[in-house]
Design a protein around this motif. Structure first.
Motif, PDB file in Angstrom:
ATOM      1  N   SER A 147       0.836  -1.206   0.000  1.00 10.46           N
ATOM      2  CA  SER A 147       0.000   0.000   0.000  1.00 10.46           C
ATOM      3  C   SER A 147       0.867   1.250   0.000  1.00 10.46           C
ATOM      4  O   SER A 147       1.994   1.257   0.512  1.00 10.46           O
ATOM      5  CB  SER A 147      -0.921   0.019   1.224  1.00 10.46           C
ATOM      6  N   ARG A 148       0.322   2.293  -0.593  1.00 15.75           N
ATOM      7  CA  ARG A 148       0.848   3.653  -0.465  1.00 15.75           C
ATOM      8  C   ARG A 148      -0.355   4.531  -0.165  1.00 15.75           C
ATOM      9  O   ARG A 148      -1.238   4.694  -1.006  1.00 15.75           O
ATOM     10  CB  ARG A 148       1.551   4.114  -1.737  1.00 15.75           C
ATOM     11  N   GLY A 149      -0.389   5.067   1.056  1.00 19.02           N
ATOM     12  CA  GLY A 149      -1.577   5.816   1.461  1.00 19.02           C
ATOM     13  C   GLY A 149      -2.783   4.903   1.502  1.00 19.02           C
ATOM     14  O   GLY A 149      -2.753   3.826   2.092  1.00 19.02           O
ATOM     15  N   TYR A 150      -3.856   5.292   0.805  1.00 23.27           N
ATOM     16  CA  TYR A 150      -5.089   4.508   0.789  1.00 23.27           C
ATOM     17  C   TYR A 150      -5.227   3.705  -0.503  1.00 23.27           C
ATOM     18  O   TYR A 150      -6.313   3.249  -0.846  1.00 23.27           O
ATOM     19  CB  TYR A 150      -6.290   5.432   0.971  1.00 23.27           C
ATOM     20  N   HIS A 151      -4.126   3.513  -1.214  1.00 23.37           N
ATOM     21  CA  HIS A 151      -4.128   2.703  -2.417  1.00 23.37           C
ATOM     22  C   HIS A 151      -3.360   1.413  -2.165  1.00 23.37           C
ATOM     23  O   HIS A 151      -2.258   1.433  -1.606  1.00 23.37           O
ATOM     24  CB  HIS A 151      -3.520   3.471  -3.591  1.00 23.37           C
ATOM     25  N   LEU A 152      -3.959   0.304  -2.559  1.00 22.44           N
ATOM     26  CA  LEU A 152      -3.342  -1.003  -2.406  1.00 22.44           C
ATOM     27  C   LEU A 152      -3.129  -1.617  -3.780  1.00 22.44           C
ATOM     28  O   LEU A 152      -3.817  -1.278  -4.746  1.00 22.44           O
ATOM     29  CB  LEU A 152      -4.225  -1.951  -1.589  1.00 22.44           C
ATOM     30  N   LYS A 153      -2.193  -2.549  -3.851  1.00 22.09           N
ATOM     31  CA  LYS A 153      -2.021  -3.292  -5.094  1.00 22.09           C
ATOM     32  C   LYS A 153      -1.403  -4.650  -4.801  1.00 22.09           C
ATOM     33  O   LYS A 153      -0.704  -4.844  -3.805  1.00 22.09           O
ATOM     34  CB  LYS A 153      -1.150  -2.518  -6.083  1.00 22.09           C
ATOM     35  N   ASN A 154      -1.728  -5.584  -5.666  1.00 19.29           N
ATOM     36  CA  ASN A 154      -1.013  -6.843  -5.734  1.00 19.29           C
ATOM     37  C   ASN A 154      -0.380  -6.892  -7.120  1.00 19.29           C
ATOM     38  O   ASN A 154      -0.484  -5.921  -7.879  1.00 19.29           O
ATOM     39  CB  ASN A 154      -1.947  -8.023  -5.452  1.00 19.29           C
ATOM     40  N   PRO A 155       0.320  -7.948  -7.511  1.00 22.64           N
ATOM     41  CA  PRO A 155       0.994  -7.917  -8.816  1.00 22.64           C
ATOM     42  C   PRO A 155       0.071  -7.715 -10.010  1.00 22.64           C
ATOM     43  O   PRO A 155       0.540  -7.343 -11.093  1.00 22.64           O
ATOM     44  CB  PRO A 155       1.664  -9.292  -8.867  1.00 22.64           C
ATOM     45  N   LYS A 156      -1.238  -7.928  -9.842  1.00 23.13           N
ATOM     46  CA  LYS A 156      -2.142  -7.876 -10.982  1.00 23.13           C
ATOM     47  C   LYS A 156      -3.019  -6.629 -11.026  1.00 23.13           C
ATOM     48  O   LYS A 156      -3.306  -6.094 -12.085  1.00 23.13           O
ATOM     49  CB  LYS A 156      -3.038  -9.118 -10.975  1.00 23.13           C
ATOM     50  N   VAL A 157      -3.496  -6.178  -9.858  1.00 23.03           N
ATOM     51  CA  VAL A 157      -4.558  -5.178  -9.827  1.00 23.03           C
ATOM     52  C   VAL A 157      -4.270  -4.123  -8.768  1.00 23.03           C
ATOM     53  O   VAL A 157      -3.638  -4.406  -7.743  1.00 23.03           O
ATOM     54  CB  VAL A 157      -5.928  -5.847  -9.522  1.00 23.03           C
ATOM     55  N   GLY A 158      -4.742  -2.897  -9.011  1.00 22.89           N
ATOM     56  CA  GLY A 158      -4.705  -1.854  -8.014  1.00 22.89           C
ATOM     57  C   GLY A 158      -6.070  -1.666  -7.374  1.00 22.89           C
ATOM     58  O   GLY A 158      -7.104  -1.897  -8.009  1.00 22.89           O
ATOM     59  N   TYR A 159      -6.073  -1.268  -6.107  1.00 20.01           N
ATOM     60  CA  TYR A 159      -7.319  -1.088  -5.361  1.00 20.01           C
ATOM     61  C   TYR A 159      -7.233   0.217  -4.582  1.00 20.01           C
ATOM     62  O   TYR A 159      -6.152   0.769  -4.378  1.00 20.01           O
ATOM     63  CB  TYR A 159      -7.549  -2.237  -4.370  1.00 20.01           C
TER      64      TYR A 159
END
Length: 324
Positions: free
Chosen positions: A17-29
């Motif tokens: 995560s960076r701030g309120y954004h998350l990601k895995n290798p495929k998708v950002g959330y």
């Protein structure tokens, strides 16, 4: 080095995560919340604690995140985390405890200067609804440091704080129909971390008032043995199998004056080794205490330990690893 804080590690993916954004290798959330704007800049993120502090996978494959003033649920097929519970008191719980049945528990963590009653909440429908399952009466404790599932006995252990006679280590074995106090007293029982082994349980103290230690107690006799002196209070840590790990916290203290966060690891619960350290950055403590933070592991065995820096020189919001 990875830019961002690591939250979860499984066999197939890593979540950061960076701030309120998350990601895995495929998708950002993204976490949908009014505080997300405060996370765009490091100073406001740190001052307002506007960040994601925990990510958990539910039994149905959905995810739940801890962030400021709320718990946030990502349902299957969605790219956003929506608030599923508003924290009524305090900013956020220190952890969630998800037992094998899928029931989720957490305890209230707030300043509680008026010595109010303190609640433990639960959800048994994958975070759709929440209810109070147990209450510590007014004056008993200050707040709850954590709930931990013991895989050897299926007990849920609870750690509370902070002051004299408010520090409890105890458990329930019937999902809070009853509660057993095992230890109760002052700073010697003040902990945020518990690690479980077949014959014993390990905990590390979390106090700015006394020198901190890693200790174990025998499951049968309850005899406590000190294992290791550490340089500061232990708040962040984790366990996977027999491997346990923790970091020391740099906070204002007349006793614990070390300006480094130290990373400690054990492979058997008894013998602890210091593996890494980093210095507190130049910002005052109001912009967060310095420490290392760890992901939740969803693997069978840890061969590489990931950790993220918080308020540490050159490492804030960045992730590293060591091979074990």
């Amino acid at each position: 080095m990875i830019v961002g804080k690591i939250l979860s590690v499984s066999l197939t993916e890593k979540w950061t995560s960076r701030g309120y954004h998350l990601k895995n290798p495929k998708v950002g959330y993204k976490v949908v919340d009014k505080y997300s704007v405060l996370s765009y800049f490091a100073l406001t993120r740190r001052f307002f604690r506007a960040e994601i502090t925990g990510l958990y996978t539910l039994n149905n494959g959905e995810h739940i995140a801890i962030a400021k003033k709320g718990l946030f649920l990502r349902q299957i097929g969605s790219n956003s985390f929506e608030k599923c519970f508003t924290i009524p008191r305090g900013s956020k719980p220190l952890n969630l405890c998800i037992i094998p049945s899928g029931t989720i528990y957490f305890g209230e963590y707030f300043q509680n200067v008026d010595k109010q009653a303190v609640n433990i909440y639960y959800s048994d429908d994958n975070a759709r609804t929440w209810h109070i399952v147990y209450t510590f009466k007014a004056g008993q404790i200050n707040h709850i440091h954590g709930l931990f599932f013991d895989q050897y006995t299926s007990r849920i252990w609870v750690a509370t704080g902070d002051r004299q006679n408010e520090c409890i280590i105890g458990y329930t074995e019937d999902e809070f129909k009853s509660f057993v106090e095992v230890f109760r007293g002052g700073q010697e029982y003040r902990t945020c971390l518990m690690f479980f082994y077949y014959d014993f349980i390990v905990f590390a103290t979390d106090s700015q008032y006394i020198p901190n230690k890693i200790k174990r107690f025998d499951r049968n006799t309850l005899e406590i043995i000190e294992l290791q002196n550490i340089q500061g209070s232990a708040i962040k840590g984790g366990q996977m199998g027999d491997v346990s790990f923790l970091s020391t916290t740099i906070e204002p203290s007349k006793v614990n004056k070390d300006r480094y966060s130290h990373l400690w690891v054990t492979k058997d619960g008894l013998h602890w080794e210091e593996k890494y350290k980093a210095r507190k950055d130049w910002l005052p403590s109001i912009f967060q205490f310095g420490t290392f933070e760890f992901p939740l592991y969803e693997v069978d065995k840890i061969e590489r330990l990931y950790f993220s820096g918080r308020a540490l020189k050159g490492l804030d919001g960045k992730t590293m690893y060591i091979d074990l």
